[in-house]
Design a protein around this motif. Structure first.
Motif, PDB file in Angstrom:
ATOM      1  N   SER A  88       0.844  -1.188   0.000  1.00  0.00           N
ATOM      2  CA  SER A  88       0.000   0.000   0.000  1.00  0.00           C
ATOM      3  C   SER A  88       0.882   1.241   0.000  1.00  0.00           C
ATOM      4  CB  SER A  88      -0.922   0.003   1.219  1.00  0.00           C
ATOM      5  OG  SER A  88      -0.162   0.043   2.407  1.00  0.00           O
ATOM      6  N   ILE A  89       0.353   2.306  -0.621  1.00  0.00           N
ATOM      7  CA  ILE A  89       1.059   3.577  -0.679  1.00  0.00           C
ATOM      8  C   ILE A  89       0.012   4.681  -0.678  1.00  0.00           C
ATOM      9  CG2 ILE A  89       1.209   3.547  -3.202  1.00  0.00           C
ATOM     10  CD1 ILE A  89       3.945   4.930  -2.925  1.00  0.00           C
ATOM     11  N   SER A  90       0.255   5.742   0.062  1.00  0.00           N
ATOM     12  CA  SER A  90      -0.705   6.841   0.110  1.00  0.00           C
ATOM     13  C   SER A  90      -0.561   7.692  -1.158  1.00  0.00           C
ATOM     14  CB  SER A  90      -0.487   7.708   1.347  1.00  0.00           C
ATOM     15  OG  SER A  90       0.690   8.465   1.220  1.00  0.00           O
ATOM     16  N   ALA A  91      -1.587   8.465  -1.451  1.00  0.00           N
ATOM     17  CA  ALA A  91      -1.578   9.301  -2.652  1.00  0.00           C
ATOM     18  C   ALA A  91      -0.462  10.335  -2.583  1.00  0.00           C
ATOM     19  CB  ALA A  91      -2.932   9.982  -2.837  1.00  0.00           C
ATOM     20  N   GLY A  92      -0.211  10.878  -1.408  1.00  0.00           N
ATOM     21  CA  GLY A  92       0.864  11.854  -1.258  1.00  0.00           C
ATOM     22  C   GLY A  92       2.233  11.242  -1.502  1.00  0.00           C
ATOM     23  N   GLU A  93       2.458  10.029  -0.979  1.00  0.00           N
ATOM     24  CA  GLU A  93       3.725   9.339  -1.208  1.00  0.00           C
ATOM     25  C   GLU A  93       3.892   8.987  -2.679  1.00  0.00           C
ATOM     26  OE1 GLU A  93       3.608   5.946   1.293  1.00  0.00           O
ATOM     27  OE2 GLU A  93       3.882   7.083   3.144  1.00  0.00           O
ATOM     28  N   LEU A  94       2.801   8.556  -3.331  1.00  0.00           N
ATOM     29  CA  LEU A  94       2.859   8.203  -4.744  1.00  0.00           C
ATOM     30  C   LEU A  94       3.155   9.435  -5.584  1.00  0.00           C
ATOM     31  CD1 LEU A  94       2.619   5.958  -6.817  1.00  0.00           C
ATOM     32  CD2 LEU A  94       0.164   6.362  -6.904  1.00  0.00           C
ATOM     33  N   ARG A  95       2.601  10.587  -5.208  1.00  0.00           N
ATOM     34  CA  ARG A  95       2.885  11.829  -5.939  1.00  0.00           C
ATOM     35  C   ARG A  95       4.363  12.194  -5.826  1.00  0.00           C
ATOM     36  NH1 ARG A  95      -0.331  17.119  -4.256  1.00  0.00           N
ATOM     37  NH2 ARG A  95       0.632  16.509  -2.300  1.00  0.00           N
ATOM     38  N   GLU A  96       4.948  11.984  -4.634  1.00  0.00           N
ATOM     39  CA  GLU A  96       6.369  12.264  -4.454  1.00  0.00           C
ATOM     40  C   GLU A  96       7.242  11.272  -5.208  1.00  0.00           C
ATOM     41  OE1 GLU A  96       7.776  14.858  -2.773  1.00  0.00           O
ATOM     42  OE2 GLU A  96       5.704  15.587  -2.604  1.00  0.00           O
ATOM     43  N   LYS A  97       6.868   9.988  -5.133  1.00  0.00           N
ATOM     44  CA  LYS A  97       7.692   8.925  -5.709  1.00  0.00           C
ATOM     45  C   LYS A  97       7.531   8.836  -7.221  1.00  0.00           C
ATOM     46  CE  LYS A  97       8.382   3.943  -5.268  1.00  0.00           C
ATOM     47  NZ  LYS A  97       7.897   2.724  -4.634  1.00  0.00           N
ATOM     48  N   ASN A  98       6.288   8.845  -7.714  1.00  0.00           N
ATOM     49  CA  ASN A  98       6.029   8.672  -9.143  1.00  0.00           C
ATOM     50  C   ASN A  98       4.719   9.370  -9.487  1.00  0.00           C
ATOM     51  OD1 ASN A  98       5.773   7.866 -11.760  1.00  0.00           O
ATOM     52  ND2 ASN A  98       6.223   5.705 -11.370  1.00  0.00           N
ATOM     53  N   ALA A  99       4.766  10.670  -9.756  1.00  0.00           N
ATOM     54  CA  ALA A  99       3.561  11.455 -10.041  1.00  0.00           C
ATOM     55  C   ALA A  99       2.905  11.014 -11.338  1.00  0.00           C
ATOM     56  CB  ALA A  99       3.911  12.937 -10.113  1.00  0.00           C
ATOM     57  N   VAL A 100       3.686  10.478 -12.262  1.00  0.00           N
ATOM     58  CA  VAL A 100       3.130  10.003 -13.532  1.00  0.00           C
ATOM     59  C   VAL A 100       2.142   8.867 -13.268  1.00  0.00           C
ATOM     60  CG1 VAL A 100       3.710   8.849 -15.701  1.00  0.00           C
ATOM     61  CG2 VAL A 100       5.117  10.736 -14.877  1.00  0.00           C
ATOM     62  N   ARG A 101       2.527   7.932 -12.409  1.00  0.00           N
ATOM     63  CA  ARG A 101       1.667   6.784 -12.119  1.00  0.00           C
ATOM     64  C   ARG A 101       0.382   7.208 -11.412  1.00  0.00           C
ATOM     65  NH1 ARG A 101       4.736   2.438  -9.234  1.00  0.00           N
ATOM     66  NH2 ARG A 101       5.795   2.316 -11.226  1.00  0.00           N
ATOM     67  N   LEU A 102       0.473   8.234 -10.555  1.00  0.00           N
ATOM     68  CA  LEU A 102      -0.710   8.729  -9.852  1.00  0.00           C
ATOM     69  C   LEU A 102      -1.764   9.208 -10.850  1.00  0.00           C
ATOM     70  CD1 LEU A 102      -2.101   9.604  -7.163  1.00  0.00           C
ATOM     71  CD2 LEU A 102      -0.975  11.812  -7.475  1.00  0.00           C
ATOM     72  N   ILE A 103      -1.365  10.009 -11.816  1.00  0.00           N
ATOM     73  CA  ILE A 103      -2.324  10.530 -12.802  1.00  0.00           C
ATOM     74  C   ILE A 103      -2.802   9.414 -13.730  1.00  0.00           C
ATOM     75  CG2 ILE A 103      -2.558  12.094 -14.769  1.00  0.00           C
ATOM     76  CD1 ILE A 103      -0.935  14.125 -13.206  1.00  0.00           C
ATOM     77  N   GLU A 104      -1.901   8.525 -14.136  1.00  0.00           N
ATOM     78  CA  GLU A 104      -2.307   7.420 -15.017  1.00  0.00           C
ATOM     79  C   GLU A 104      -3.337   6.525 -14.346  1.00  0.00           C
ATOM     80  OE1 GLU A 104       1.337   5.478 -16.087  1.00  0.00           O
ATOM     81  OE2 GLU A 104       1.680   6.810 -17.804  1.00  0.00           O
ATOM     82  N   LYS A 105      -3.127   6.186 -13.071  1.00  0.00           N
ATOM     83  CA  LYS A 105      -4.078   5.339 -12.349  1.00  0.00           C
ATOM     84  C   LYS A 105      -5.435   6.025 -12.216  1.00  0.00           C
ATOM     85  CE  LYS A 105      -2.802   2.839  -8.714  1.00  0.00           C
ATOM     86  NZ  LYS A 105      -2.883   1.443  -9.065  1.00  0.00           N
ATOM     87  N   SER A 106      -5.416   7.333 -11.949  1.00  0.00           N
ATOM     88  CA  SER A 106      -6.654   8.074 -11.775  1.00  0.00           C
ATOM     89  C   SER A 106      -7.454   8.147 -13.075  1.00  0.00           C
ATOM     90  CB  SER A 106      -6.338   9.477 -11.260  1.00  0.00           C
ATOM     91  OG  SER A 106      -7.506  10.227 -11.133  1.00  0.00           O
ATOM     92  N   VAL A 107      -6.773   8.446 -14.187  1.00  0.00           N
ATOM     93  CA  VAL A 107      -7.465   8.580 -15.475  1.00  0.00           C
ATOM     94  C   VAL A 107      -7.929   7.217 -15.978  1.00  0.00           C
ATOM     95  CG1 VAL A 107      -7.181   9.215 -17.899  1.00  0.00           C
ATOM     96  CG2 VAL A 107      -6.286  10.706 -16.118  1.00  0.00           C
ATOM     97  N   LYS A 108      -7.072   6.214 -15.900  1.00  0.00           N
ATOM     98  CA  LYS A 108      -7.440   4.897 -16.428  1.00  0.00           C
ATOM     99  C   LYS A 108      -8.576   4.267 -15.625  1.00  0.00           C
ATOM    100  CE  LYS A 108      -3.184   3.939 -18.841  1.00  0.00           C
ATOM    101  NZ  LYS A 108      -2.009   3.074 -19.005  1.00  0.00           N
ATOM    102  N   GLY A 109      -8.726   4.667 -14.369  1.00  0.00           N
ATOM    103  CA  GLY A 109      -9.860   4.185 -13.593  1.00  0.00           C
ATOM    104  C   GLY A 109     -11.181   4.763 -14.053  1.00  0.00           C
TER     105      GLY A 109
END
Length: 148
Positions: A88-109
Motif C-alpha cells: 500500500s502507498i498513500s496518494a501523497g507518497e505516490l505523488r512524491e515517488k512517481n507522479a506520472v503513475r498517480l495521474i495514469e491510475k486516476s485517469v485509467k480508472g
C-alpha cells in the motif's frame, strides 16, 4: 426518408493532440476532463464502441493538487499474488515517488475496463515538469479552467 444515425469507424476518426497543465488542479477534476477527451465525448461524432478520442499530454504532474486529507488518507493497494504480498502507498507518497503513475491510475480508472478502454488509455502521455517530447505533433492547449 429517415436520417441515418452517424456511426464513426476507424477510417473516419480525426485525432488531435491536446496539452494540459496539471499545476494546482485537483486530481479528480483533471482526470475526469482528460478521460472524457480520451474517450472522444467532447466530439459530436462520439460513438461508444469506437475509439474516437484524442491524444492528451499532461505536464507538471508533480504539482497536481490533492484536496482535503487525500494526500495521507487515500491509499492505493497492489498485490503480488503471493502470500503476504499486499502493498500500500498513500496518494501523497505516490505523488512524491512517481507522479506520472498517480495521474495514469486516476485517469485509467475513469475509462472503460475492457479492450477499448485500454486502447484509449494508451493515448495519455504524462510528464513531470513543463517539458515534453511531443512538440512535433503541435498540441493545442486544452483550457480546463471552465470545466473544473
Amino acid at each position: 426518408m429517415m436520417k441515418q444515425t452517424f456511426m464513426a469507424n476507424a477510417s473516419n476518426v480525426d485525432r488531435k493532440w491536446y496539452i494540459v497543465d496539471a499545476a494546482g488542479v485537483p486530481l479528480g477534476r483533471l482526470s475526469a476532463v482528460v478521460a472524457s477527451v480520451l474517450r472522444g465525448k467532447n466530439k459530436p461524432t462520439f460513438t461508444p464502441h469506437v475509439d474516437t478520442g484524442d491524444f492528451v499530454i499532461v505536464i507538471n504532474a508533480e504539482q497536481v493538487a490533492l484536496t482535503g486529507k487525500k494526500a495521507s488518507d487515500k491509499i492505493y493497494y497492489s498485490h503480488s499474488l503471493h502470500p503476504g504480498g499486499l502493498k500500500s502507498i498513500s496518494a501523497g507518497e505516490l505523488r512524491e515517488k512517481n507522479a506520472v503513475r498517480l495521474i495514469e491510475k486516476s485517469v485509467k480508472g475513469m475509462l472503460p475496463h475492457n479492450t477499448l478502454g485500454r486502447a484509449q488509455g494508451m493515448k495519455l502521455k504524462v510528464f513531470v515538469g513543463g517539458e515534453h517530447n511531443h512538440a512535433a505533433q503541435q498540441p493545442e492547449v486544452l483550457d480546463i479552467s471552465g470545466l473544473i
